[in-house]
Design an enzyme around this catalytic site. Structure first.
Site, PDB file in Angstrom:
ATOM      1  N   HIS A  68      -1.210  18.020  27.957  1.00  0.00           N
ATOM      2  CA  HIS A  68      -2.130  16.967  28.369  1.00  0.00           C
ATOM      3  C   HIS A  68      -1.536  16.131  29.484  1.00  0.00           C
ATOM      4  O   HIS A  68      -0.325  16.145  29.716  1.00  0.00           O
ATOM      5  CB  HIS A  68      -2.527  16.087  27.181  1.00  0.00           C
ATOM      6  CG  HIS A  68      -1.388  15.456  26.430  1.00  0.00           C
ATOM      7  ND1 HIS A  68      -0.555  16.181  25.588  1.00  0.00           N
ATOM      8  CD2 HIS A  68      -0.904  14.186  26.397  1.00  0.00           C
ATOM      9  CE1 HIS A  68       0.353  15.387  25.065  1.00  0.00           C
ATOM     10  NE2 HIS A  68       0.188  14.171  25.541  1.00  0.00           N
ATOM     11  N   HIS A 115       4.110  17.330  23.190  1.00  0.00           N
ATOM     12  CA  HIS A 115       5.039  16.751  22.218  1.00  0.00           C
ATOM     13  C   HIS A 115       5.352  17.795  21.141  1.00  0.00           C
ATOM     14  O   HIS A 115       4.448  18.226  20.430  1.00  0.00           O
ATOM     15  CB  HIS A 115       4.453  15.486  21.584  1.00  0.00           C
ATOM     16  CG  HIS A 115       4.068  14.470  22.608  1.00  0.00           C
ATOM     17  ND1 HIS A 115       4.961  13.563  23.123  1.00  0.00           N
ATOM     18  CD2 HIS A 115       2.898  14.254  23.256  1.00  0.00           C
ATOM     19  CE1 HIS A 115       4.360  12.822  24.047  1.00  0.00           C
ATOM     20  NE2 HIS A 115       3.100  13.218  24.148  1.00  0.00           N
ATOM     21  N   HIS A 154       2.476  17.251  30.105  1.00  0.00           N
ATOM     22  CA  HIS A 154       3.537  17.322  29.104  1.00  0.00           C
ATOM     23  C   HIS A 154       2.935  17.664  27.749  1.00  0.00           C
ATOM     24  O   HIS A 154       1.710  17.749  27.602  1.00  0.00           O
ATOM     25  CB  HIS A 154       4.278  15.975  29.008  1.00  0.00           C
ATOM     26  CG  HIS A 154       3.432  14.880  28.419  1.00  0.00           C
ATOM     27  ND1 HIS A 154       2.473  14.205  29.139  1.00  0.00           N
ATOM     28  CD2 HIS A 154       3.377  14.341  27.159  1.00  0.00           C
ATOM     29  CE1 HIS A 154       1.880  13.314  28.365  1.00  0.00           C
ATOM     30  NE2 HIS A 154       2.395  13.380  27.156  1.00  0.00           N
ATOM     31  N   GLU A 169       3.284   0.954   7.389  1.00  0.00           N
ATOM     32  CA  GLU A 169       2.454   0.204   8.334  1.00  0.00           C
ATOM     33  C   GLU A 169       3.271  -0.123   9.570  1.00  0.00           C
ATOM     34  O   GLU A 169       4.321  -0.741   9.481  1.00  0.00           O
ATOM     35  CB  GLU A 169       1.959  -1.080   7.656  1.00  0.00           C
ATOM     36  CG  GLU A 169       1.293  -2.081   8.608  1.00  0.00           C
ATOM     37  CD  GLU A 169       0.740  -3.293   7.850  1.00  0.00           C
ATOM     38  OE1 GLU A 169       0.340  -3.146   6.680  1.00  0.00           O
ATOM     39  OE2 GLU A 169       0.726  -4.404   8.422  1.00  0.00           O
ATOM     40  N   HIS A 203       0.818  -1.214   0.000  1.00  0.00           N
ATOM     41  CA  HIS A 203       0.000   0.000   0.000  1.00  0.00           C
ATOM     42  C   HIS A 203       0.849   1.260   0.000  1.00  0.00           C
ATOM     43  O   HIS A 203       2.075   1.197   0.070  1.00  0.00           O
ATOM     44  CB  HIS A 203      -0.996   0.011   1.165  1.00  0.00           C
ATOM     45  CG  HIS A 203      -0.518  -0.678   2.408  1.00  0.00           C
ATOM     46  ND1 HIS A 203       0.446  -0.181   3.213  1.00  0.00           N
ATOM     47  CD2 HIS A 203      -0.881  -1.876   2.941  1.00  0.00           C
ATOM     48  CE1 HIS A 203       0.658  -0.990   4.228  1.00  0.00           C
ATOM     49  NE2 HIS A 203      -0.116  -2.053   4.092  1.00  0.00           N
ATOM     50  N   GLU A 238      -0.198  13.158  18.753  1.00  0.00           N
ATOM     51  CA  GLU A 238      -0.172  11.862  19.452  1.00  0.00           C
ATOM     52  C   GLU A 238      -1.462  11.101  19.171  1.00  0.00           C
ATOM     53  O   GLU A 238      -2.557  11.610  19.420  1.00  0.00           O
ATOM     54  CB  GLU A 238      -0.019  12.084  20.958  1.00  0.00           C
ATOM     55  CG  GLU A 238      -0.187  10.814  21.800  1.00  0.00           C
ATOM     56  CD  GLU A 238       0.088  11.051  23.286  1.00  0.00           C
ATOM     57  OE1 GLU A 238       0.840  11.989  23.605  1.00  0.00           O
ATOM     58  OE2 GLU A 238      -0.452  10.299  24.114  1.00  0.00           O
TER      59      GLU A 238
HETATM   60 MN    MN Z   1      -0.526  -4.021   5.098  1.00  0.00          MN
HETATM   61 MN    MN Z   2       1.596  12.502  25.396  1.00  0.00          MN
END
Ligand code: MN
Ligand code: MN
Length: 422
Positions: free
Chosen positions: A360, A316, A314, A139, A135, A321
């Site tokens: 968060h 990011h 914290h 993945e 694809h 996320e």
């Molecule tokens: Mn796959």
């Molecule tokens: Mn986090």
């Protein structure tokens, strides 16, 4: 009107912040009449509702669903404003069931805020095969149950075959062809993340469909055998189907050997590896391109929070996320400018999402270990800890902001605990 001081007195628990620590810092006056929530708004939250009928809900409702979201039904008085829903779930995602297993997914189509990652939850029986395919997107997968054999081929023709178990990962770069098969005794279940919110597990390029939609004489030319060789190929896609259990791993590897192994393993043991951080409150295990070198577009943290623990405040700096909630239950509050602060509850099989740089924290609200994955479309895991920032800024500077004494600030964690208590 309840004051912040009243609230602290009402909610303080042993060792937590108390009204005294709020007021002894320095000469800056404390506005003890400030209510929780946005001070520009009328006070919010059940504790500010003088008329007890303010919190009742006479209207239609489904208690089984309502009671899973106490943070939404009765938000903390500090919650304010709104933001796109941070909650989705596999629990109500339709399962595509076929002989050999099933799959269900949550893409951006049904979870608008999640534009960087889409999620798939799949089950394969013992011998069940997710057909050979490839694809457009990379993945990344996390095994939650059983065992699975994966096969993948890199662009230099080097095959990689491995068996994975609960807690293990795999990563297939975009375009590399692969297959999955559940092993004995009861197959497997796993989570897949694609590094694109719109990616769908149901629109992959399937080996069966390319054969079906290629003229037999072309197949004959391509493979150097008579066209009749292909008279029994399936006329529609297989997707998931019940197959025969494979032989042992060494035999499968030997059958395709010759070009050597790819330089970077496509699998990684996250769950059984050493934690990057372990405290009294829990642990964090990290897999990114620094230790799982092939995984250049996905970084992840497997977080365990013991009962009573808190995944610390914290954010990011490098990616949104995407969360997969594995076991236990918890409550997350997300903070944004506005101000906005919105609390949501999560249970096993749920999905959470926090945009890059939004503050968060996650509280374990159950009486068992909470475990969830933080998944990022990024080459490496990165977070900024509020307590780390506070304790690594000159105390006099911090004291002037918070009206907290320098002696108290000295007690804050200084080593980025990730999970409290430290
Ligand atoms: Mn796959
Ligand atoms: Mn986090």
């Amino acid at each position: 009107m309840f004051s912040r001081r009243d609230m602290l007195a009402a909610t303080a628990v042993g060792g937590a912040v108390t009204a005294a620590t709020m007021t002894t810092a320095n000469a800056t006056p404390v506005k003890s009449d400030i209510t929780f929530g946005n001070p520009n708004d009328p006070p919010q939250g059940a504790i500010n509702a003088k008329n007890p009928r303010s919190i009742t809900d006479p209207g239609p409702q489904n208690p089984a669903i309502r009671d899973q979201f106490p943070g939404a039904f009765s938000p903390p008085a500090t919650d304010v404003g709104s933001m796109p829903l941070s909650w989705a779930s596999f629990n109500n995602a339709p399962r595509r069931i076929q002989n050999g297993g099933w799959a269900r997914q949550v893409t951006q189509d049904s979870f608008a805020v999640a534009d960087t990652i889409s999620g798939v939850n799949m089950r394969l029986t013992s011998g069940g095969i997710r057909e050979m395919h490839w694809h457009q997107f990379a993945e990344w997968a996390y095994m939650t149950y059983g065992t699975c054999r994966i096969t993948v081929l890199d662009e230099l023709g080097r095959p990689y075959i491995a068996d994975v178990k609960e807690g293990d990962l795999w990563y297939f770069p975009a375009g590399l062809p692969h297959s999955l098969q559940g092993l004995g005794p009861d197959g497997c279940e796993f989570l897949i993340c694609f590094d694109e919110g719109k990616a769908s597990e149901f629109t992959t390029l399937l080996v069966s469909e390319w054969f079906t939609h290629t003229p037999p004489d072309i197949l004959a030319d391509n493979f150097g055998v008579p066209a009749e060789t292909f008279q029994d190929i399936p006329l529609r896609d297989l997707y998931i189907f019940q197959g025969q259990l494979p032989g042992d791993l060494a035999a499968d590897r030997e059958a395709v050997s010759g070009k050597g192994a790819p330089p970077h393993p496509f699998t990684f043991s996250l769950g059984s590896g050493a934690p990057a951080r372990e405290t009294k409150g829990g642990s964090v295990r990290i897999a990114d391109s620094r230790n799982f070198t092939v995984s250049t577009t996905i970084a992840a943290a497997l977080v365990t929070v013991h009962p009573g623990g808190l995944r610390e405040m914290h954010w990011h700096p490098n990616a949104d996320e995407w969360q997969y909630w594995i076991k236990g239950k918890g409550q997350m509050t997300v903070f944004n400018t506005g101000p906005n602060a919105v609390t949501m509850d999560f249970n096993a099989g749920d999905i959470g999402y926090v945009k890059k740089n939004l503050g968060h924290y996650i509280k374990n609200t159950g009486d068992t270990d909470l475990q969830f994955l933080e998944v990022f479309r990024a080459p490496y895991f990165a977070d900024v800890s509020l307590s780390d920032w506070i304790s690594r800024t000159p105390p006099a500077m911090v004291a002037q902001h918070l009206n907290v004494s320098e002696a108290t600030i000295a007690k804050f964690p200084k080593d980025k605990p990730e999970v409290m208590p430290s």
